[in-house]
Design a protein around this motif. Structure first.
Motif, PDB file in Angstrom:
ATOM      1  N   THR A   2       0.967  -1.281   0.148  1.00 46.17           N
ATOM      2  CA  THR A   2       0.315   0.082  -0.028  1.00 46.17           C
ATOM      3  C   THR A   2       0.502   1.073   0.047  1.00 46.17           C
ATOM      4  OG1 THR A   2      -1.660   0.974   1.428  1.00 46.17           O
ATOM      5  CG2 THR A   2      -0.556   0.135   1.901  1.00 46.17           C
ATOM      6  N   ASP A   3       0.117   2.943  -0.774  1.00 47.23           N
ATOM      7  CA  ASP A   3       0.763   3.847  -0.579  1.00 47.23           C
ATOM      8  C   ASP A   3       0.676   4.804   1.072  1.00 47.23           C
ATOM      9  OD1 ASP A   3       1.878   3.550  -3.309  1.00 47.23           O
ATOM     10  OD2 ASP A   3      -0.078   4.579  -3.817  1.00 47.23           O
ATOM     11  N   PHE A   4       1.928   5.138   1.075  1.00 47.32           N
ATOM     12  CA  PHE A   4       1.900   6.011   2.554  1.00 47.32           C
ATOM     13  C   PHE A   4       1.027   6.622   1.771  1.00 47.32           C
ATOM     14  CE2 PHE A   4       6.408   3.533   3.388  1.00 47.32           C
ATOM     15  CZ  PHE A   4       6.130   2.954   4.374  1.00 47.32           C
ATOM     16  N   THR A   5       0.146   7.596   3.383  1.00 50.81           N
ATOM     17  CA  THR A   5      -0.553   8.716   3.092  1.00 50.81           C
ATOM     18  C   THR A   5       0.160   9.605   4.490  1.00 50.81           C
ATOM     19  OG1 THR A   5      -2.547   7.584   3.190  1.00 50.81           O
ATOM     20  CG2 THR A   5      -3.004   9.002   4.392  1.00 50.81           C
ATOM     21  N   THR A   6      -0.030  10.694   3.716  1.00 50.16           N
ATOM     22  CA  THR A   6       0.899  11.907   4.995  1.00 50.16           C
ATOM     23  C   THR A   6      -0.414  12.516   5.500  1.00 50.16           C
ATOM     24  OG1 THR A   6       2.722  11.808   3.198  1.00 50.16           O
ATOM     25  CG2 THR A   6       2.399  13.799   4.996  1.00 50.16           C
ATOM     26  N   ILE A   7       0.111  12.590   6.697  1.00 52.53           N
ATOM     27  CA  ILE A   7      -0.501  13.629   7.315  1.00 52.53           C
ATOM     28  C   ILE A   7       0.399  14.531   8.430  1.00 52.53           C
ATOM     29  CG2 ILE A   7      -1.512  13.790   9.967  1.00 52.53           C
ATOM     30  CD1 ILE A   7      -2.682  11.053   9.405  1.00 52.53           C
ATOM     31  N   ARG A  48      -9.969  16.779  11.470  1.00 57.08           N
ATOM     32  CA  ARG A  48     -10.619  16.888  10.185  1.00 57.08           C
ATOM     33  C   ARG A  48     -10.012  15.759   8.937  1.00 57.08           C
ATOM     34  NH1 ARG A  48     -10.817  23.469   7.715  1.00 57.08           N
ATOM     35  NH2 ARG A  48      -8.577  22.653   8.652  1.00 57.08           N
ATOM     36  N   ILE A  49      -8.005  15.559   9.518  1.00 55.90           N
ATOM     37  CA  ILE A  49      -7.449  14.022   8.933  1.00 55.90           C
ATOM     38  C   ILE A  49      -8.280  13.336   9.118  1.00 55.90           C
ATOM     39  CG2 ILE A  49      -5.722  13.922   9.270  1.00 55.90           C
ATOM     40  CD1 ILE A  49      -4.134  16.670   9.234  1.00 55.90           C
ATOM     41  N   ILE A  50      -8.418  13.181  10.892  1.00 54.98           N
ATOM     42  CA  ILE A  50      -8.632  11.999  11.517  1.00 54.98           C
ATOM     43  C   ILE A  50     -10.417  11.269  11.096  1.00 54.98           C
ATOM     44  CG2 ILE A  50      -8.918  10.393  13.171  1.00 54.98           C
ATOM     45  CD1 ILE A  50      -6.181  11.754  12.584  1.00 54.98           C
ATOM     46  N   VAL A  51     -10.939  12.338  10.661  1.00 56.59           N
ATOM     47  CA  VAL A  51     -12.232  12.480  10.390  1.00 56.59           C
ATOM     48  C   VAL A  51     -12.375  11.871   9.056  1.00 56.59           C
ATOM     49  CG1 VAL A  51     -14.551  13.322  10.047  1.00 56.59           C
ATOM     50  CG2 VAL A  51     -13.763  13.935  11.801  1.00 56.59           C
ATOM     51  N   ARG A  52     -11.791  12.554   8.020  1.00 59.16           N
ATOM     52  CA  ARG A  52     -11.255  11.942   6.751  1.00 59.16           C
ATOM     53  C   ARG A  52     -10.602  10.230   6.579  1.00 59.16           C
ATOM     54  NH1 ARG A  52      -6.063  14.773   4.160  1.00 59.16           N
ATOM     55  NH2 ARG A  52      -5.166  12.903   5.558  1.00 59.16           N
ATOM     56  N   GLU A  53      -9.621  10.145   7.400  1.00 60.90           N
ATOM     57  CA  GLU A  53      -9.593   8.687   7.001  1.00 60.90           C
ATOM     58  C   GLU A  53     -10.711   7.600   7.618  1.00 60.90           C
ATOM     59  OE1 GLU A  53      -6.589   8.056   5.088  1.00 60.90           O
ATOM     60  OE2 GLU A  53      -7.023   9.716   5.594  1.00 60.90           O
ATOM     61  N   MET A  54     -11.107   8.326   9.105  1.00 61.22           N
ATOM     62  CA  MET A  54     -12.218   7.443   8.938  1.00 61.22           C
ATOM     63  C   MET A  54     -13.115   6.790   7.989  1.00 61.22           C
ATOM     64  SD  MET A  54     -12.914   8.859  12.930  1.00 61.22           S
ATOM     65  CE  MET A  54     -14.212   7.785  13.323  1.00 61.22           C
ATOM     66  N   HIS A  55     -13.603   7.925   7.497  1.00 58.35           N
ATOM     67  CA  HIS A  55     -14.424   8.049   6.671  1.00 58.35           C
ATOM     68  C   HIS A  55     -14.398   6.787   5.466  1.00 58.35           C
ATOM     69  CE1 HIS A  55     -17.317  11.623   7.774  1.00 58.35           C
ATOM     70  NE2 HIS A  55     -17.303  10.307   8.837  1.00 58.35           N
ATOM     71  N   ARG A  62      -3.851   0.799   7.353  1.00 57.79           N
ATOM     72  CA  ARG A  62      -2.776   2.074   5.749  1.00 57.79           C
ATOM     73  C   ARG A  62      -1.748   2.649   6.997  1.00 57.79           C
ATOM     74  NH1 ARG A  62      -7.252   5.170   5.116  1.00 57.79           N
ATOM     75  NH2 ARG A  62      -7.731   3.828   4.079  1.00 57.79           N
ATOM     76  N   LEU A  63      -0.885   2.223   5.572  1.00 57.68           N
ATOM     77  CA  LEU A  63       0.206   3.410   5.897  1.00 57.68           C
ATOM     78  C   LEU A  63       0.251   4.719   6.182  1.00 57.68           C
ATOM     79  CD1 LEU A  63       2.965   0.845   4.024  1.00 57.68           C
ATOM     80  CD2 LEU A  63       3.069   1.008   6.895  1.00 57.68           C
ATOM     81  N   ALA A  75       4.448   5.093  10.864  1.00 55.76           N
ATOM     82  CA  ALA A  75       3.257   4.674  11.860  1.00 55.76           C
ATOM     83  C   ALA A  75       1.560   3.885  10.929  1.00 55.76           C
ATOM     84  CB  ALA A  75       2.999   5.231  12.460  1.00 55.76           C
ATOM     85  N   LEU A  76       1.278   3.011  12.124  1.00 56.45           N
ATOM     86  CA  LEU A  76       0.134   2.863  11.839  1.00 56.45           C
ATOM     87  C   LEU A  76      -1.208   3.338  13.044  1.00 56.45           C
ATOM     88  CD1 LEU A  76      -0.105  -0.707  11.304  1.00 56.45           C
ATOM     89  CD2 LEU A  76      -0.629   0.222  10.040  1.00 56.45           C
ATOM     90  N   ILE A  77      -2.433   3.482  13.122  1.00 56.68           N
ATOM     91  CA  ILE A  77      -2.971   4.047  13.644  1.00 56.68           C
ATOM     92  C   ILE A  77      -3.599   2.769  14.213  1.00 56.68           C
ATOM     93  CG2 ILE A  77      -5.532   4.940  13.676  1.00 56.68           C
ATOM     94  CD1 ILE A  77      -5.177   6.755  11.523  1.00 56.68           C
ATOM     95  N   ARG A  78      -3.163   3.263  15.751  1.00 50.69           N
ATOM     96  CA  ARG A  78      -3.654   1.741  17.073  1.00 50.69           C
ATOM     97  C   ARG A  78      -5.562   1.869  17.318  1.00 50.69           C
ATOM     98  NH1 ARG A  78      -2.737  -2.442  14.522  1.00 50.69           N
ATOM     99  NH2 ARG A  78      -0.234  -3.488  14.443  1.00 50.69           N
TER     100      ARG A  78
END
Length: 214
Positions: A2-7, A48-55, A62-63, A75-78
Motif C-alpha cells: 500500500t502507498d503511504f498517506t502523509t499526515i 478533519r484529518i482523522i475524520v477523513r481517514e475514518m470515512h 493503512r500506512l 506508523a499505523l493508527i491503532r
C-alpha cells in the motif's frame, strides 16, 4: 504494498489530561506515537484529518507518514478514541513502524464481480463470513486489502483463504491451516405460500377425520 498517506501534525510539549484538554480547546486532537523501543512522541492533529481517514475506511491497515517537528515517522493508527456524545475524535494512538519487524494488522476483504456472479444471477445470495482478516506482516508489505473474485461462482460455491488475492506476503497460520471460509454463494430461501400451507393443513385434518371415522 500500500502507498503511504502523509499526515501533517504539530508537536506537543506536555503529556497528561490537562495538556490533552488544552490541545482540544485549541481545536486539535492530541495523539501519541509509540513503539519500536523509542520514546513516545506527543503530537497534535487537525480533527478533519482523522475524520477523513475514518470515512475512507480501511484505516487500520493503512500506512501513514506522520510529519511533525521536522521529522517523519512511519506508523499505523491503532486506536481512535471518540467522544461518547458527539462521536468526534478526542485522541489517537499511532504505532511506530520499523522495517523487518512484523506487525499485526486487520485487512479488509473486497469482493469483486458480485453483479456478474453466475450464482447471484440465478437467485443466490453472496453470504460474507469474514469482512476482515487479522494477519501478521512486514510494514513494507502491508496490503491495502485482500480481493475475492466471485464472478464465476455458482450457488453452493465457497470462497476460502487460498482463493484470495494479495495474501502473498502475509502470515495467518491459523487461517491458512484451516483454509477458513471467507464467503459463500447461498441458495435463495424459499418461503412456503400461506395458501398452500393452509391447504396442506386442511387436507391433513380431513384425512385424520376419515381415519377416526373408520
Amino acid at each position: 504494498m500500500t502507498d503511504f498517506t502523509t499526515i501533517e501534525a504539530s508537536t506537543r510539549a506536555k503529556a497528561g489530561k490537562g495538556a490533552a484538554r488544552a490541545t482540544r480547546r485549541a481545536g486539535e486532537v492530541p495523539a501519541v506515537i509509540y513503539g519500536a523501543k523509542q520514546e513516545t512522541s506527543l503530537i497534535a492533529l487537525d480533527p478533519r484529518i482523522i475524520v477523513r481517514e475514518m470515512h475512507r475506511g480501511g484505516w487500520r491497515s493503512r500506512l501513514y507518514q506522520v510529519k511533525a517537528g521536522g521529522t517523519t515517522t512511519r506508523a499505523l493508527i491503532r486506536e481512535i478514541q471518540l467522544h461518547p456524545v458527539t462521536d468526534r475524535p478526542i485522541h489517537v494512538d499511532f504505532q511506530r513502524l520499523v522495517g523487518n519487524e512484523p506487525v499485526h494488522v486487520t485487512v479488509a476483504v473486497v469482493f469483486k464481480g458480485e453483479e456478474e456472479c453466475v450464482g447471484v444471477k440465478r437467485g443466490g445470495v453472496l453470504n460474507i463470513v469474514r469482512h476482515t482478516i487479522d494477519v501478521s506482516v512486514d510494514p513494507d508489505h502491508i496490503p491495502e486489502h485482500f480481493e475475492a473474485d466471485v464472478s464465476a461462482l455458482e450457488i453452493g460455491d465457497i470462497v476460502r483463504w487460498h482463493d484470495l488475492k494479495g495474501t502473498e506476503n502475509v502470515s495467518a497460520p491459523d487461517i491458512e491451516a484451516h483454509d477458513y471460509v471467507i464467503a459463500t454463494i447461498a441458495a435463495p430461501s424459499v418461503e412456503e405460500e400461506p395458501e398452500a400451507e393452509a391447504a396442506e393443513n386442511e387436507t391433513a385434518a380431513a384425512a385424520g377425520s376419515e381415519d377416526k371415522a373408520d
